[in-house]
Design a protein around this motif. Structure first.
Motif, PDB file in Angstrom:
ATOM      1  N   GLY A 175       0.820  -1.208   0.000  1.00 28.25           N
ATOM      2  CA  GLY A 175       0.000   0.000   0.000  1.00 28.25           C
ATOM      3  C   GLY A 175       0.852   1.255   0.000  1.00 28.25           C
ATOM      4  O   GLY A 175       2.061   1.226   0.246  1.00 28.25           O
ATOM      5  N   THR A 176       0.194   2.365  -0.241  1.00 28.25           N
ATOM      6  CA  THR A 176       0.922   3.630  -0.368  1.00 28.25           C
ATOM      7  C   THR A 176       1.487   4.130   0.950  1.00 28.25           C
ATOM      8  O   THR A 176       2.426   4.920   0.967  1.00 28.25           O
ATOM      9  CB  THR A 176      -0.003   4.710  -0.950  1.00 28.25           C
ATOM     10  N   GLY A 177       0.943   3.691   2.069  1.00 22.87           N
ATOM     11  CA  GLY A 177       1.412   4.190   3.363  1.00 22.87           C
ATOM     12  C   GLY A 177       2.580   3.419   3.936  1.00 22.87           C
ATOM     13  O   GLY A 177       3.139   3.809   4.965  1.00 22.87           O
ATOM     14  N   ALA A 178       2.970   2.321   3.309  1.00 23.07           N
ATOM     15  CA  ALA A 178       4.049   1.495   3.853  1.00 23.07           C
ATOM     16  C   ALA A 178       5.407   2.170   3.683  1.00 23.07           C
ATOM     17  O   ALA A 178       5.642   2.877   2.697  1.00 23.07           O
ATOM     18  CB  ALA A 178       4.046   0.140   3.172  1.00 23.07           C
ATOM     19  N   GLN A 179       6.294   1.944   4.639  1.00 20.03           N
ATOM     20  CA  GLN A 179       7.649   2.482   4.594  1.00 20.03           C
ATOM     21  C   GLN A 179       8.659   1.343   4.687  1.00 20.03           C
ATOM     22  O   GLN A 179       8.365   0.276   5.222  1.00 20.03           O
ATOM     23  CB  GLN A 179       7.859   3.472   5.748  1.00 20.03           C
TER      24      GLN A 179
END
Length: 459
Positions: free
Chosen positions: A278-282
């Motif tokens: 997902g876009t929020g993963a780091q």
């Protein structure tokens, strides 16, 4: 030597790769080892160390050192007295013929002076040349027209921009000693090759690259190769390297590497795939699931060898999911495979690979398994054949008493089956419970660097 008046036996003047010692002259890439071999032979003939005053015409460095018949060099301090010729820079008389080669680390130099062949590479170093030139392409009519001359003013004008690069002085061996003493010494051919290998493995490619380590036989060094190559690329190229244990039947990559502050494995990562994509993963989120190697700077994604394969049955979809996460957060992914070439996980890893490395030990059954794998992939055509054509074979000396000639013969047997073949010397550190790249012998590290360079050429 005490800090007092020093009698100089020989004056050495260096101007780039042109060296004079009295009436003796040495030129070219071998000038420095030739000159030191000459001085070593002089000391050996007299039975005592000789004192040399060296002057570098390029840097202005003025240095005193002594050298004995074994080639041992030491710095000398003290005031210089006039030498036998009456002046520190007056030409010395020609010396007698060179005596038999002295024993010690400079014996090769004396042999070189007598015209005997001398190897530039350290013993046990793999016979790999990453600078191997491609054959010249035939001249086409279009090329002939291009050679006729420039067609525009821009083409005729020489650019003011140049890309001249000054080569760093030698750092290794005899040349490195002389460079540290103030002489401007160029590196040897062996050191230049090692620098080029380092440059190759230090690259960052546009987009992630996947390398699969494969051989259908167990106990041939797949995990050892995965660890060693991951270490080479991470140490020289920086972070962003993942070693992934893609084996659901007792994969032992985790047992041979450093464990992080948890015991997570691929089983813990799988439920998090959607979130990590997902876009929020780091990237830091992966620290919960991979084990960072603090000395060798790469990460390990473990399997769980304590659990039976029936309890962690994976398929091609699993490989796709894990690979999507790996390719998002890592620039290089090394996949340590199992032994079942029909396993969907094994096949999908091959399909995902940009290159394969086929390890084997110096044993006929292991080498035959490697050769059959390469032939089988080539027979399948398409992507599989392409992987086989540009594969790198790593032949490791698994026993200290295995003759080097036998290892070389086995390596030569892969000619025509793979793009490059690299041999690895015996090193007990490769059989340790936890493999630490920094604990390997220098010649072993150099061999793995050469193997990494061979891999890098295919990426």
């Amino acid at each position: 030597m005490p800090n007092s008046t020093v009698h100089v036996d020989y004056d050495l003047v260096a101007n780039g790769d042109h060296i004079t010692i009295g009436d003796a002259t040495f030129t070219g890439d071998s000038a420095y080892p030739d000159a030191i071999g000459w001085l070593t032979a002089r000391a050996a003939s007299t039975g005592a160390a000789v004192v040399v005053r060296s002057y570098d015409a390029g840097t202005g460095a003025d240095t005193l050192f002594s050298i004995d018949g074994a080639g041992t060099i030491e710095a000398v301090t003290g005031a210089v007295s006039d030498n036998a010729a009456g002046s520190p820079w007056e030409a010395q008389p020609a010396a007698p013929a060179i005596p038999p080669a002295p024993r010690g680390e400079y014996a090769d130099v004396a042999r070189e002076l007598r015209g005997e062949p001398v190897s530039l590479a350290p013993a046990g170093a793999p016979a790999l040349d990453p600078l191997r030139a491609a054959p010249a392409a035939p001249t086409s009519p279009a090329a002939s027209e291009a050679d006729a001359g420039p067609s525009t003013r821009r083409e005729a004008r020489q650019s003011f921009l140049t890309r001249e690069e000054v080569e760093e002085p030698a750092t290794q061996g005899l040349r490195g000693i002389l460079a540290r003493m103030g002489l401007r010494v160029s590196p040897s051919a062996a050191e230049r090759a090692e620098r080029d290998w380092t440059r190759l493995v230090s690259q960052h490619w546009p987009g992630p690259r996947t390398i699969a380590i494969v051989n259908g036989k167990g106990g041939v060094g797949k995990t050892m190769t995965t660890i060693s190559l991951s270490s080479v690329f991470a140490r020289h190229g920086g972070a962003g390297v993942l070693a992934w244990d893609n084996n659901q039947t007792r994969g032992t990559l985790g047992w041979s590497t450093e464990q992080g502050p948890h015991d997570a494995s691929i089983l813990d990562l799988l439920p998090q795939v959607s979130r990590l994509l997902g876009t929020g993963a780091q990237s830091a989120d992966l620290a919960h699931y991979v084990h960072h190697q603090t000395r060798d700077r790469y990460d390990v994604l473990r399997s769980k060898p304590e659990v039976l394969a029936t309890e962690q049955r994976f398929d091609a979809t699993t490989v796709d999911s894990i690979h999507n996460v790996a390719a998002k957060f890592y620039r290089l992914v090394f996949i340590d495979s199992g032994n079942d070439e029909t396993d969907p996980m094994w096949l999908r890893a091959i399909e995902r690979a940009d290159q394969i490395v086929v390890p084997t030990i110096g044993e006929a059954k292991a080498a035959e398994s490697a050769a059959l794998l390469l032939e089988g992939l080539h027979a399948r055509g398409g992507h599989f054949a392409d992987l086989a054509d540009k594969a790198v074979v790593v032949v490791s000396k698994h026993k200290h008493d295995l003759p080097d000639a036998e290892l070389t013969k086995m390596a030569s047997g892969f000619s025509g089956l793979a793009r490059d073949v690299v041999t690895i010397p015996y090193d007990k550190g490769l059989g340790a419970d936890v493999i630490n790249y920094g604990g390997l012998r220098p010649e072993t590290q150099r061999a793995w660097l050469a193997a990494g360079a061979a891999v890098a050429k295919g990426l």
